[in-house]
Design an enzyme around this catalytic site. Sequence first.
Site, PDB file in Angstrom:
ATOM      1  CB  THR A 132      12.838  -8.947  -0.296  1.00  0.00           C
ATOM      2  OG1 THR A 132      12.697  -8.970  -1.732  1.00  0.00           O
ATOM      3  CG2 THR A 132      12.883  -7.495   0.133  1.00  0.00           C
ATOM      4  CB  VAL A 265      12.380 -20.339 -13.327  1.00  0.00           C
ATOM      5  CG1 VAL A 265      11.134 -20.904 -14.025  1.00  0.00           C
ATOM      6  CG2 VAL A 265      12.854 -21.290 -12.228  1.00  0.00           C
ATOM      7  CG  HIS A 542       6.141  -2.608   1.980  1.00  0.00           C
ATOM      8  ND1 HIS A 542       5.652  -1.965   3.105  1.00  0.00           N
ATOM      9  CD2 HIS A 542       7.389  -3.033   2.318  1.00  0.00           C
ATOM     10  CE1 HIS A 542       6.559  -2.017   4.071  1.00  0.00           C
ATOM     11  NE2 HIS A 542       7.621  -2.651   3.610  1.00  0.00           N
ATOM     12  CG  HIS A 586       6.851  -2.780   7.630  1.00  0.00           C
ATOM     13  ND1 HIS A 586       7.927  -2.059   7.177  1.00  0.00           N
ATOM     14  CD2 HIS A 586       6.148  -1.929   8.419  1.00  0.00           C
ATOM     15  CE1 HIS A 586       7.888  -0.840   7.669  1.00  0.00           C
ATOM     16  NE2 HIS A 586       6.810  -0.732   8.427  1.00  0.00           N
TER      17      HIS A 586
END
Length: 615
Positions: A132, A265, A542, A586
């Site tokens: 991200t 995965v 978030h 953040h």
Amino acid sequence: MRLAYILIFWMCCGSSHSQLLVDLVRDFETTLLNTRIPDTNDFLPEYDFIIVGAGSAGCVLANRLSEIKTARVLLLEAGDQETFISDVPLTAALTQTTRYNWGYKAEATPNACQGLRNGVCNWPKGRGVGGTSLINFMLYTRGHRQDYDGWAAANNTGWSYAEVLPYFKKSERIGISDLYKSPYHGRNGPLDVQYTDYKSRQLKAFLKASREMGYDITDTNGEQLMGFSRAQATIRQGRRCSTSKAFIQPVLHRRNLHISMKSWVTKLLIDPNTKVAIGVEFTKQRQRFVVRASKEVILSAGSIASPQLLMLSGVGPSAHLAEHNIPVVQDLQVGYNLQDHITLNGLVFMVNDSTVNDARLLNPQDIIRYLFAGQGPYTIPGGAEAFAFVRTPSSSFASDYADMELVMGAGSLSGDRFGTLRDLLGITDEFYQKMYGDLQQEETFGMVPVLLRPKSTGRISLRSRNPFHWPRMEPNFMQHPDDVRAMIEGIEMILRLARTKSMQKIGTRFHARPFPGCDHLKFASQDYWRCCLRLYGSSLQHQSGTCKMGPSTDAAAVVDPELRVHGIQHLRVVDASIMPHVPAGHTNAITIMIAEKAADMIKNAWRMKIAPLDK
């Protein structure tokens, strides 16, 4: 891709400058070739450490664990490497429309996102080496010291603020001269943290307004969180500093680090009898691979994919796994405790000065200045120039604890003529035209409230046992009445800030047009704002907490304070999912800190050398 950039530059600057861009793009491509990540296709049968996910945490772990020359490290990533398309800070919203975004969409939730496209929240998550950090808005804030002291008070030994601060500093290379001597910042880490060079008039007015609002101008990553500040961001010379740039590209020469991209995965291999993690199964180029780990499997796939992989591998709530016919290896509350920071977009203010918008940026001066000097408005991180960490009037938190963040943008949603920000947020074209269609020629900027300590929690669960299907993502935003109360007070604080003398001197005026769907209610009343939040309130992306850290006595805990999965040996989770409570910051900076600390935990567990920290 080269042709697309040349055409854009041709339209903006005229044909006389096109050769400049051809030469520049060629230079970019040469640079990329010189830093291309070697993609492993031939795997060792066994590695010491297998890291699942090359996001913000995985990149840090790969760097730190491969410092040990005798340790063989495999880093697996479903995406590929970044290119210069993600470099421009201002165009972060555009980056989120590329292949670097998983493109998740949450389930419909009753108290938010109902007026957005298809009535759901967009949940962008990074896909590629850097995760991200390739697509986020680059804002660097850590939260309040009380956040981490609260973790430690819940018997998470080693996670107090005093104990995590050295790990924040370890990764940081502060590029703000006023903070070089600060005991709260690092000078020698690989991750650049800087201010943009650009300053608008509204930035200056916003900071001056702090005094009128009862706050100081502070370093929000320093002694106190509370206050107003220019945006500190993970940028390097005007360009995005992803965790790939900071932690992976400098160590590509290490022979003991193997990186495999486009590797999905599908399962963690856990011996059901001994409950020991022994390896992973993944697909690449339509082939199935099984690779073993002699020491540990480390899951760093993020707050959505990490719980999904655990559950697919038999670690999760037993009743839920039984629904999908997955044999239970360990019964744990995986996927619960989902937390996120909530925001409301669309609060627009007119001003008597030039602002940043799509049309104005298409000019030769700003483009050339950015491309050749890394300066100007293109360096603004996601368009966010400044923020204020404030306390809402009815907050029950400590007097020095900020429960609301007010973010000021250099432009606003009304300037989004090309629609990239709308696409990111899920704002409909109908909403945009009704609210801002006649503001095309106006100078505007925006401010958004951000709920920092939500009391509502959601859940990640399996939709099916197919690893290629998205999990079920239930946000449950603003389910708790205190969250709604705080958001309304945050909005009212923004309106009060806009009326300060400092902001009025630049002609700040609120665009007081009712949001569609709420225009039947008294404008700016509490009922009106509740309606706006229900229809247009959304996520700041978030997501955290879904593999909660806690001692064995905590029935909701998935990992212990060493980040080891309860009841499973040689398996850790290292990413934002381990946060017991999301801090008032953040999450990218916090995730990097978690990985720095985890790397030392792992080295210590296996009696490997730990590099000394500057306390």
